[in-house]
Design a protein around this motif. Structure first.
Motif, PDB file in Angstrom:
ATOM      1  N   SER A 119     -28.946 -69.291 -11.781  1.00 18.05           N
ATOM      2  CA  SER A 119     -29.992 -69.534 -10.788  1.00 18.05           C
ATOM      3  C   SER A 119     -29.768 -68.701  -9.537  1.00 18.05           C
ATOM      4  CB  SER A 119     -30.018 -71.019 -10.414  1.00 18.05           C
ATOM      5  OG  SER A 119     -28.854 -71.363  -9.684  1.00 18.05           O
ATOM      6  N   ALA A 120     -30.825 -68.550  -8.756  1.00 17.38           N
ATOM      7  CA  ALA A 120     -30.742 -67.747  -7.533  1.00 17.38           C
ATOM      8  C   ALA A 120     -29.724 -68.342  -6.554  1.00 17.38           C
ATOM      9  CB  ALA A 120     -32.124 -67.669  -6.882  1.00 17.38           C
ATOM     10  N   ASN A 121     -29.720 -69.673  -6.446  1.00 14.84           N
ATOM     11  CA  ASN A 121     -28.774 -70.309  -5.533  1.00 14.84           C
ATOM     12  C   ASN A 121     -27.327 -70.070  -5.967  1.00 14.84           C
ATOM     13  OD1 ASN A 121     -30.774 -71.324  -3.884  1.00 14.84           O
ATOM     14  ND2 ASN A 121     -30.848 -73.323  -4.892  1.00 14.84           N
ATOM     15  N   GLN A 122     -27.090 -70.185  -7.283  1.00 13.37           N
ATOM     16  CA  GLN A 122     -25.747 -69.939  -7.797  1.00 13.37           C
ATOM     17  C   GLN A 122     -25.339 -68.483  -7.564  1.00 13.37           C
ATOM     18  OE1 GLN A 122     -26.609 -71.487 -11.817  1.00 13.37           O
ATOM     19  NE2 GLN A 122     -24.827 -72.816 -11.556  1.00 13.37           N
ATOM     20  N   ARG A 123     -26.266 -67.577  -7.764  1.00 15.60           N
ATOM     21  CA  ARG A 123     -25.974 -66.158  -7.602  1.00 15.60           C
ATOM     22  C   ARG A 123     -25.653 -65.840  -6.146  1.00 15.60           C
ATOM     23  NH1 ARG A 123     -26.843 -62.070 -11.085  1.00 15.60           N
ATOM     24  NH2 ARG A 123     -28.022 -63.450 -12.458  1.00 15.60           N
ATOM     25  N   GLU A 124     -26.394 -66.441  -5.217  1.00 14.25           N
ATOM     26  CA  GLU A 124     -26.133 -66.209  -3.798  1.00 14.25           C
ATOM     27  C   GLU A 124     -24.755 -66.737  -3.411  1.00 14.25           C
ATOM     28  OE1 GLU A 124     -27.720 -64.520  -1.419  1.00 14.25           O
ATOM     29  OE2 GLU A 124     -29.039 -63.836  -3.025  1.00 14.25           O
ATOM     30  N   ALA A 125     -24.380 -67.891  -3.993  1.00 16.62           N
ATOM     31  CA  ALA A 125     -23.060 -68.448  -3.710  1.00 16.62           C
ATOM     32  C   ALA A 125     -21.961 -67.518  -4.211  1.00 16.62           C
ATOM     33  CB  ALA A 125     -22.922 -69.825  -4.360  1.00 16.62           C
ATOM     34  N   VAL A 126     -22.183 -66.923  -5.389  1.00 16.62           N
ATOM     35  CA  VAL A 126     -21.216 -65.968  -5.941  1.00 16.62           C
ATOM     36  C   VAL A 126     -21.105 -64.747  -5.040  1.00 16.62           C
ATOM     37  CG1 VAL A 126     -20.793 -64.343  -7.833  1.00 16.62           C
ATOM     38  CG2 VAL A 126     -21.457 -66.702  -8.341  1.00 16.62           C
ATOM     39  N   TYR A 127     -22.252 -64.235  -4.570  1.00 11.93           N
ATOM     40  CA  TYR A 127     -22.240 -63.032  -3.726  1.00 11.93           C
ATOM     41  C   TYR A 127     -21.539 -63.295  -2.390  1.00 11.93           C
ATOM     42  CZ  TYR A 127     -25.620 -61.009  -7.006  1.00 11.93           C
ATOM     43  OH  TYR A 127     -26.237 -60.521  -8.125  1.00 11.93           O
ATOM     44  N   SER A 128     -21.749 -64.484  -1.836  1.00 10.40           N
ATOM     45  CA  SER A 128     -21.091 -64.826  -0.562  1.00 10.40           C
ATOM     46  C   SER A 128     -19.577 -64.849  -0.726  1.00 10.40           C
ATOM     47  CB  SER A 128     -21.587 -66.189  -0.062  1.00 10.40           C
ATOM     48  OG  SER A 128     -22.967 -66.149   0.230  1.00 10.40           O
ATOM     49  N   GLU A 129     -19.115 -65.473  -1.813  1.00 15.52           N
ATOM     50  CA  GLU A 129     -17.681 -65.536  -2.072  1.00 15.52           C
ATOM     51  C   GLU A 129     -17.130 -64.143  -2.381  1.00 15.52           C
ATOM     52  OE1 GLU A 129     -13.884 -66.992  -2.500  1.00 15.52           O
ATOM     53  OE2 GLU A 129     -15.660 -67.999  -1.689  1.00 15.52           O
ATOM     54  N   ALA A 130     -17.899 -63.337  -3.125  1.00 15.46           N
ATOM     55  CA  ALA A 130     -17.455 -61.985  -3.476  1.00 15.46           C
ATOM     56  C   ALA A 130     -17.282 -61.125  -2.231  1.00 15.46           C
ATOM     57  CB  ALA A 130     -18.446 -61.338  -4.440  1.00 15.46           C
ATOM     58  N   LEU A 131     -18.211 -61.259  -1.272  1.00 17.21           N
ATOM     59  CA  LEU A 131     -18.104 -60.496  -0.024  1.00 17.21           C
ATOM     60  C   LEU A 131     -16.839 -60.889   0.734  1.00 17.21           C
ATOM     61  CD1 LEU A 131     -19.370 -58.464   1.920  1.00 17.21           C
ATOM     62  CD2 LEU A 131     -20.652 -60.354   2.956  1.00 17.21           C
ATOM     63  N   ASP A 132     -16.527 -62.175   0.738  1.00 16.84           N
ATOM     64  CA  ASP A 132     -15.318 -62.650   1.408  1.00 16.84           C
ATOM     65  C   ASP A 132     -14.070 -62.084   0.720  1.00 16.84           C
ATOM     66  OD1 ASP A 132     -14.198 -64.523   3.469  1.00 16.84           O
ATOM     67  OD2 ASP A 132     -13.300 -65.436   1.700  1.00 16.84           O
ATOM     68  N   GLN A 133     -14.093 -62.022  -0.603  1.00 16.08           N
ATOM     69  CA  GLN A 133     -12.957 -61.483  -1.350  1.00 16.08           C
ATOM     70  C   GLN A 133     -12.780 -59.982  -1.098  1.00 16.08           C
ATOM     71  OE1 GLN A 133     -10.688 -63.084  -2.905  1.00 16.08           O
ATOM     72  NE2 GLN A 133     -11.591 -65.123  -3.044  1.00 16.08           N
ATOM     73  N   LEU A 134     -13.882 -59.251  -0.981  1.00 12.12           N
ATOM     74  CA  LEU A 134     -13.798 -57.810  -0.687  1.00 12.12           C
ATOM     75  C   LEU A 134     -13.193 -57.582   0.700  1.00 12.12           C
ATOM     76  CD1 LEU A 134     -17.129 -56.374  -2.130  1.00 12.12           C
ATOM     77  CD2 LEU A 134     -14.809 -55.895  -2.923  1.00 12.12           C
ATOM     78  N   THR A 135     -13.554 -58.447   1.642  1.00 17.46           N
ATOM     79  CA  THR A 135     -12.974 -58.353   2.989  1.00 17.46           C
ATOM     80  C   THR A 135     -11.473 -58.560   2.936  1.00 17.46           C
ATOM     81  OG1 THR A 135     -15.027 -59.193   3.964  1.00 17.46           O
ATOM     82  CG2 THR A 135     -13.046 -59.306   5.327  1.00 17.46           C
ATOM     83  N   ARG A 136     -11.042 -59.511   2.107  1.00 16.45           N
ATOM     84  CA  ARG A 136      -9.614 -59.774   1.957  1.00 16.45           C
ATOM     85  C   ARG A 136      -8.903 -58.566   1.350  1.00 16.45           C
ATOM     86  NH1 ARG A 136      -6.869 -65.309  -0.072  1.00 16.45           N
ATOM     87  NH2 ARG A 136      -7.692 -65.829   1.962  1.00 16.45           N
TER      88      ARG A 136
END
Length: 484
Positions: free
Chosen positions: A209-226
Motif C-alpha cells: 500500500s501507499a502508506n506502507q511504501r511511504e513508511a519504508v521510504y522514510s526509514e530508508a532515508l534515515d538509514q542512508l543518512t546513517r
C-alpha cells in the motif's frame, strides 16, 4: 557466604534435560554426602550412580562469576547433573556439613588461583602494538568505507522508488566484501537498508500500500543518512589512527564499535571506563538472530541501582561457533559487581564484568528501581529527541517510566504521567523483539496504576511522533517481564 536460588541454577544448566535430571537427584535422595568449606566458597559431595563407587562432585565459587564445576562422572556437560543437583540442594536449604576441602580439590584450587594471578600480572604489562598489522587493517577498512560510499551513491542514483528485492539482493552480495574489510558494523548498516525492501517471502512487490511504501521510504532515508555519517566519521577516525598507531580507540562516541573494534576489558580499564562496587538488576531479556552479522545475540537490560541508568549486556555467538559459546539467559537476582566495565556509548551503554556475586532481590531493590524511574514525561521526551538527532545514535533507547495510569484513548493504549502527559504504546521498535502490547490485556488491572514501566522508544518518521513499546513492569515486590 554463598547466596543463590534455584533460578540461578536453572540459568547455568546446559539444557532443560540437565535441569530435570539434576532436580531428580534431590527428589530420589541420591546424595550420600553434602559438604561445604568453612567460608562457603566451595560445595562438594558424593552422589550415588550406576557405577560401583559414588560420583564425587564439587562447585567451586572462589571466582563467583565463573564458578568451576568438577565431577568424576563421564559426562561431558558442564555443569553435569551431579553438580547441578549439588547446587539445587544448597538452594533448597538442604543441610551441608562443614568439612575440610579434599586434598585433590585443594590442589586444583591452588593451581586455579595461580593461573588467575598470572593473568592479572600479564594484564599489567605494557601492550605492544604491531604497527604493520594495524596499518594493514586500517588500510583495508578505509578501502571498505570507499566501497560502502560507492554502494550508497549507487542506491541514491537508483532511487528508492526503483529499489526492489532483486536490486536489494545484489547490493547485499556486494556488501559481503565489507565483512572482509573488518567492517561488520558498516555491513550491518547497509543490510538494515536493503532489508526494508524485502518482505518475509523475499520480495518487495507492487501490492504494498501507499502508506506502507511511504513508511519504508522514510526509514530508508534515515538509514542512508546513517551510512553517510558512518563513512564520513569513519574516515576521520581511521586516518587519525593511521597517523598515530599508538592512539587509543575513540571513547567519546561509538564509532570504533561501528567500525568493528572489539573492545577488550583491559582497554576499557585503561580508558577509565569503569564503575566500582555496582549492583545491577535485570529488568528484561531478549535473544534474536542477527542475519546481517551472522550471529545470535543475547541481550540483557539492567537497571544500575547506583546510577539509575539502563545498561545492556550482550553476548554474540557467531553461527560457526555458536555450539561452543554458552548463550546467556534471564537473571532474577541482584548482580553484585566489584568492577563494571562500560563501553563507549550514550543512553544505554553496553557493560561487562569479570567477577560477580549474586544475591537475592529484596523489597529495598524494587524501591530503588522505582525511585530511579522517569516521572516527568515532558522532560524525558525532550531528552530522547535530543538523543535521536545523532545519526549514529541508538534509534530505540530504553528507559524506566513512573506512570500514573495506563488506559485506552480511541484506538491507542496510552501511558499517562502525574501531569497528564501521555505516550502512546506500540509494538513497533526493534523487529527482532516479540510483540508485547497484546500481553497487557492478560495482566491484572492493578499493574496499570502507579507503577514503573520499562519501555523502548520508537520514533515514527512519518507522523513525527514518539511512541513506546512496553518491555516490563516493576512493582513494589516483583518484575513482570513482557519479553523473553
Amino acid at each position: 557466604m554463598l547466596q543463590f536460588d534455584e533460578s540461578y541454577v536453572d540459568a547455568v544448566a546446559p539444557n532443560a534435560a540437565a535441569i530435570k535430571n539434576g532436580r531428580a537427584l534431590i527428589l530420589k535422595g541420591k546424595f550420600v554426602r553434602l559438604n561445604k568449606d568453612n567460608d562457603e566458597t566451595i560445595l562438594f559431595g558424593e552422589c550415588s550412580g550406576s557405577g560401583a563407587s559414588n560420583y564425587r562432585c564439587s562447585c567451586d565459587f572462589i571466582r563467583p562469576d565463573t564458578p568451576t564445576h568438577r565431577c568424576t562422572c563421564p559426562s561431558r556437560q558442564f555443569p553435569c547433573k551431579h553438580c547441578l543437583g549439588l547446587m539445587y540442594a544448597y538452594a533448597q536449604g538442604k543441610t551441608f556439613q562443614e568439612a575440610a576441602v579434599p586434598t585433590d580439590l585443594a590442589e586444583k584450587r591452588d593451581k586455579l588461583q595461580e593461573r588467575t594471578e598470572k593473568k592479572k600480572v600479564e594484564q599489567t604489562k605494557p601492550r605492544k602494538v604491531n604497527k604493520a598489522a594495524l596499518s594493514k587493517k586500517i588500510q583495508a577498512q578505509l578501502e571498505g568505507l570507499n566501497l560502502l560510499e560507492t554502494l550508497a551513491n549507487d542506491l541514491v542514483r537508483m532511487g528508492m522508488g526503483n529499489t526492489n528485492a532483486k536490486t536489494a539482493k545484489q547490493i547485499e552480495n556486494q556488501a559481503k566484501q565489507l565483512g572482509n574489510a573488518y567492517l561488520p558494523g558498516a555491513q550491518a548498516a547497509l543490510h538494515n537498508y536493503t532489508k526494508l525492501f524485502i518482505d518475509a517471502a523475499g520480495r518487495f512487490d507492487a501490492d504494498v500500500s501507499a502508506n506502507q511504501r511511504e513508511a519504508v521510504y522514510s526509514e530508508a532515508l534515515d538509514q542512508l543518512t546513517r551510512i553517510h555519517t558512518l563513512v564520513k566519521q569513519g574516515r576521520v577516525y581511521l586516518n587519525k589512527r593511521l597517523e598515530d598507531p599508538e592512539l587509543q580507540p575513540e571513547t567519546e562516541s561509538a564509532i570504533a564499535a561501528w567500525l568493528g573494534h572489539a573492545w577488550q576489558l583491559r582497554e576499557l580499564r585503561e580508558a577509565g571506563l569503569v564503575e566500582k562496587d555496582v549492583e545491577l538488576v535485570q529488568l528484561a531479556f531478549n535473544s534474536y538472530d542477527d542475519v546481517a552479522r551472522g550471529e545470535y545475540v543475547d541481550t540483557g537490560m539492567w537497571m544500575n541501582l547506583n546510577s539509575g541508568k539502563i545498561q545492556f549486556t550482550q553476548t554474540f555467538r557467531p553461527y560457526k561457533a555458536a555450539k561452543y559459546i554458552k548463550g546467556e539467559d534471564s537473571f532474577f537476582q541482584v548482580a553484585q559487581i566489584p568492577e563494571l566495565c562500560v563501553y563507549p556509548g550514550d543512553v544505554n551503554p553496553r557493560v561487562r564484568w569479570e567477577e560477580m556475586q549474586p544475591r537475592p532481590i529484596v523489597k529495598a531493590d524494587f524501591k530503588a528501581i522505582r525511585q530511579h524511574g522517569q516521572a516527568d514525561f515532558a522532560v524525558l521526551i525532550k531528552q530522547v529527541k535530543a538523543h535521536l538527532k545523532g545519526p549514529l545514535a541508538d534509534k530505540h533507547p530504553v528507559f524506566a517510566l513512573n506512570f500514573a495510569r495506563i488506559g485506552q484513548v480511541d484506538d491507542d493504549l496510552v501511558v499517562e504521567d502525574a501531569n497528564q502527559e501521555r505516550l502512546a504504546l506500540t509494538d513497533k521498535g526493534m523487529a527482532e523483539e516479540p510483540a508485547s502490547c497484546g500481553l497487557l490485556y492478560l495482566l491484572p488491572k492493578e499493574l496499570f496504576k502507579q507503577q514503573t514501566l520499562l519501555v523502548r522508544f520508537h520514533h515514527d518518521l512519518d507522523s513525527r511522533q514518539l511512541r513506546i513499546k512496553p518491555l516490563g513492569f516493576v512493582t513494589d515486590s516483583a518484575v513482570v517481564r513482557l519479553t523473553f
